[in-house]
Design an enzyme around this catalytic site. Structure first.
Site, PDB file in Angstrom:
ATOM      1  N   ASN A   9      73.114  38.746  43.680  1.00 24.47           N
ATOM      2  CA  ASN A   9      72.049  39.605  43.161  1.00 24.47           C
ATOM      3  C   ASN A   9      71.867  39.247  41.694  1.00 24.47           C
ATOM      4  O   ASN A   9      72.686  39.627  40.859  1.00 24.47           O
ATOM      5  CB  ASN A   9      72.438  41.088  43.311  1.00 24.47           C
ATOM      6  CG  ASN A   9      71.436  42.021  42.669  1.00 24.47           C
ATOM      7  OD1 ASN A   9      70.321  41.616  42.341  1.00 24.47           O
ATOM      8  ND2 ASN A   9      71.831  43.268  42.479  1.00 24.47           N
ATOM      9  N   TRP A  10      70.813  38.492  41.425  1.00 24.80           N
ATOM     10  CA  TRP A  10      70.607  38.014  40.044  1.00 24.80           C
ATOM     11  C   TRP A  10      70.133  39.138  39.123  1.00 24.80           C
ATOM     12  O   TRP A  10      70.108  38.974  37.917  1.00 24.80           O
ATOM     13  CB  TRP A  10      69.573  36.891  40.021  1.00 24.80           C
ATOM     14  CG  TRP A  10      69.997  35.612  40.679  1.00 24.80           C
ATOM     15  CD1 TRP A  10      71.194  35.349  41.301  1.00 24.80           C
ATOM     16  CD2 TRP A  10      69.224  34.402  40.783  1.00 24.80           C
ATOM     17  NE1 TRP A  10      71.202  34.050  41.765  1.00 24.80           N
ATOM     18  CE2 TRP A  10      70.014  33.454  41.468  1.00 24.80           C
ATOM     19  CE3 TRP A  10      67.942  34.040  40.365  1.00 24.80           C
ATOM     20  CZ2 TRP A  10      69.559  32.160  41.738  1.00 24.80           C
ATOM     21  CZ3 TRP A  10      67.478  32.754  40.636  1.00 24.80           C
ATOM     22  CH2 TRP A  10      68.284  31.830  41.317  1.00 24.80           C
ATOM     23  N   LYS A  11      69.704  40.247  39.692  1.00 23.78           N
ATOM     24  CA  LYS A  11      69.114  41.356  38.904  1.00 23.78           C
ATOM     25  C   LYS A  11      67.994  40.805  38.006  1.00 23.78           C
ATOM     26  O   LYS A  11      67.319  39.862  38.408  1.00 23.78           O
ATOM     27  CB  LYS A  11      70.193  42.063  38.091  1.00 23.78           C
ATOM     28  CG  LYS A  11      71.427  42.419  38.918  1.00 23.78           C
ATOM     29  CD  LYS A  11      72.324  43.393  38.243  1.00 23.78           C
ATOM     30  CE  LYS A  11      73.588  43.542  39.058  1.00 23.78           C
ATOM     31  NZ  LYS A  11      74.380  44.689  38.670  1.00 23.78           N
ATOM     32  N   HIS A  96      69.647  49.640  45.924  1.00 22.07           N
ATOM     33  CA  HIS A  96      70.691  49.327  44.929  1.00 22.07           C
ATOM     34  C   HIS A  96      70.850  50.524  43.988  1.00 22.07           C
ATOM     35  O   HIS A  96      69.876  51.192  43.653  1.00 22.07           O
ATOM     36  CB  HIS A  96      70.307  48.069  44.139  1.00 22.07           C
ATOM     37  CG  HIS A  96      71.441  47.534  43.323  1.00 22.07           C
ATOM     38  ND1 HIS A  96      71.782  48.090  42.116  1.00 22.07           N
ATOM     39  CD2 HIS A  96      72.308  46.530  43.544  1.00 22.07           C
ATOM     40  CE1 HIS A  96      72.836  47.434  41.637  1.00 22.07           C
ATOM     41  NE2 HIS A  96      73.169  46.478  42.483  1.00 22.07           N
ATOM     42  N   GLU A  98      71.203  50.754  40.934  1.00 22.33           N
ATOM     43  CA  GLU A  98      70.383  50.717  39.711  1.00 22.33           C
ATOM     44  C   GLU A  98      68.964  51.189  40.006  1.00 22.33           C
ATOM     45  O   GLU A  98      68.332  51.845  39.175  1.00 22.33           O
ATOM     46  CB  GLU A  98      70.400  49.288  39.125  1.00 22.33           C
ATOM     47  CG  GLU A  98      71.768  48.969  38.516  1.00 22.33           C
ATOM     48  CD  GLU A  98      72.146  47.493  38.508  1.00 22.33           C
ATOM     49  OE1 GLU A  98      71.275  46.625  38.703  1.00 22.33           O
ATOM     50  OE2 GLU A  98      73.351  47.214  38.297  1.00 22.33           O
ATOM     51  N   GLU A 168      78.764  49.627  47.708  1.00 21.90           N
ATOM     52  CA  GLU A 168      78.927  49.310  46.300  1.00 21.90           C
ATOM     53  C   GLU A 168      79.282  50.575  45.529  1.00 21.90           C
ATOM     54  O   GLU A 168      78.381  51.333  45.129  1.00 21.90           O
ATOM     55  CB  GLU A 168      77.615  48.742  45.740  1.00 21.90           C
ATOM     56  CG  GLU A 168      77.170  47.476  46.421  1.00 21.90           C
ATOM     57  CD  GLU A 168      76.317  46.622  45.493  1.00 21.90           C
ATOM     58  OE1 GLU A 168      76.748  45.515  45.179  1.00 21.90           O
ATOM     59  OE2 GLU A 168      75.253  47.087  45.054  1.00 21.90           O
ATOM     60  N   GLY A 174      79.325  46.033  37.717  1.00 20.40           N
ATOM     61  CA  GLY A 174      79.152  45.512  36.364  1.00 20.40           C
ATOM     62  C   GLY A 174      80.160  46.068  35.366  1.00 20.40           C
ATOM     63  O   GLY A 174      79.984  45.913  34.158  1.00 20.40           O
ATOM     64  N   SER A 214      81.915  44.154  40.909  1.00 19.79           N
ATOM     65  CA  SER A 214      82.818  43.301  40.126  1.00 19.79           C
ATOM     66  C   SER A 214      83.671  42.374  40.995  1.00 19.79           C
ATOM     67  O   SER A 214      84.813  42.086  40.654  1.00 19.79           O
ATOM     68  CB  SER A 214      83.699  44.156  39.206  1.00 19.79           C
ATOM     69  OG  SER A 214      82.886  44.882  38.291  1.00 19.79           O
ATOM     70  N   GLY A 235      76.960  40.461  41.768  1.00 22.91           N
ATOM     71  CA  GLY A 235      76.030  40.487  40.635  1.00 22.91           C
ATOM     72  C   GLY A 235      76.378  39.415  39.626  1.00 22.91           C
ATOM     73  O   GLY A 235      76.035  38.246  39.794  1.00 22.91           O
ATOM     74  N   GLY A 236      77.113  39.794  38.588  1.00 22.75           N
ATOM     75  CA  GLY A 236      77.418  38.891  37.470  1.00 22.75           C
ATOM     76  C   GLY A 236      77.915  37.523  37.891  1.00 22.75           C
ATOM     77  O   GLY A 236      77.471  36.494  37.355  1.00 22.75           O
TER      78      GLY A 236
HETATM   79  C1  PEP Z   1      75.560  44.347  42.143  1.00 20.07           C
HETATM   80  O1  PEP Z   1      74.714  44.420  41.287  1.00 20.07           O
HETATM   81  O2  PEP Z   1      75.232  44.515  43.306  1.00 20.07           O
HETATM   82  C2  PEP Z   1      76.945  44.058  41.748  1.00 20.07           C
HETATM   83  C3  PEP Z   1      77.874  44.184  42.654  1.00 20.07           C
HETATM   84  O3  PEP Z   1      77.163  43.675  40.441  1.00 20.07           O
HETATM   85  P1  PEP Z   1      78.524  43.104  39.820  1.00 20.07           P
HETATM   86  O4  PEP Z   1      79.073  42.087  40.801  1.00 20.07           O
HETATM   87  O5  PEP Z   1      78.131  42.482  38.530  1.00 20.07           O
HETATM   88  O6  PEP Z   1      79.439  44.259  39.652  1.00 20.07           O
END
Ligand code: PEP
Length: 251
Positions: A9-11, A96, A98, A168, A174, A214, A235-236
């Site tokens: 997930n590049w956001k 998501h 966010e 999640e 994050g 994470s 994500g990251g």
């Molecule tokens: C996400 O945005 O779905 C996510 C899991 O982010 P991260 O891996 O950065 O915690």
């Protein structure tokens, strides 16, 4: 069919050129390799058509990070599920945390988004998860159950069987704080049991349930080794091939 999946997930990261570079690099890294999971990248809307053309879609699935809750019409700034599908993308991340927290997405709007995604041949990757206060108050199972029930349990068994879930925990997204493998397994098993009650054991067994929060090269193997954890939404660590490939190869 239940599949192992690693989805990025590049956001709201990477301009078009940077996104194309990342997608092309990942495509190269996967060329000639056999991996034990499906690989998906969730890009911003404007990247979808170019990225879908740049990668081997048999090896890398492409996902939008959202779609509209309306079919078409006077909804300035929105992008419909049909538009997403027309780019060559096959998936859409929905719900998501966010989007729920910053853009007011509700169970009701998500229900519409899921229906429209499915009607347009997209596979929803539907996100659920509790915030820290809910976990501390030991309400996490109730919260996750009601998120699934409220947005998905109107679906027919046939439609539901096309959905991928992503657990999640919001406190892990994050933040560098990962759910322990035991916490992930406990929740994933609970989710699968909830699905079994509604749709039967076969459909529950065939649903892919990803973990997100994470996840990285260092913890992916341990997380994915749990029987009910079928992969990750990342994500990251999906923003560089050097970080993403080891997660793919954790399977
Ligand atoms: C996400 O945005 O779905 C996510 C899991 O982010 P991260 O891996 O950065 O915690």
């Amino acid at each position: 069919m239940r599949k192992n999946i690693v989805a990025g997930n590049w956001k709201m990261n990477k301009n078009l050129q940077e996104g194309l570079e990342l997608a092309t690099e990942l495509n190269e890294a996967l060329k000639g390799k056999t991996v034990n999971c499906d690989v998906i990248i969730g890009t911003p809307f404007i990247h979808l058509a170019s990225v879908a053309k740049a990668v081997d879609l048999n090896k890398i699935g492409v996902a939008a990070q959202n779609c509209a809750d309306k079919e078409s019409g006077a909804y300035t700034g929105e992008v419909s599920a049909a538009m997403v599908a027309s780019t060559g993308a096959q998936y859409v991340i929905l719900g998501h945390s966010e989007r729920r927290a910053y853009y007011g997405e509700t169970a009701e709007t998500l229900k519409e988004k899921v229906k429209l995604a499915l009607a347009n041949g997209l596979t929803p990757i539907f996100c659920i998860g509790e915030v820290l206060e809910e976990r501390e108050a030991e309400k996490h199972f109730d919260v996750v159950k009601s998120q699934v029930e409220a947005s998905l349990f109107d679906l027919s068994a046939d439609d539901f069987s096309k959905v991928v879930l992503a657990y999640e925990p919001v406190w892990a997204i994050g933040t560098g704080k990962t759910a322990s493998p035991a916490q992930a397994q406990e929740m994933h098993a609970f989710i699968r049991a909830t699905l079994a009650e509604k749709y039967g054991q076969d459909i529950a067994n065939n649903t892919s349930i990803l973990y997100g929060g994470s996840a990285n090269a260092g913890n992916a193997k341990e997380l994915f080794s749990n029987p009910d954890v079928d992969g990750g939404l990342i994500g990251g660590a999906s923003l560089g091939v050097d970080k993403f490939m080891p997660i793919i190869e954790a399977f």
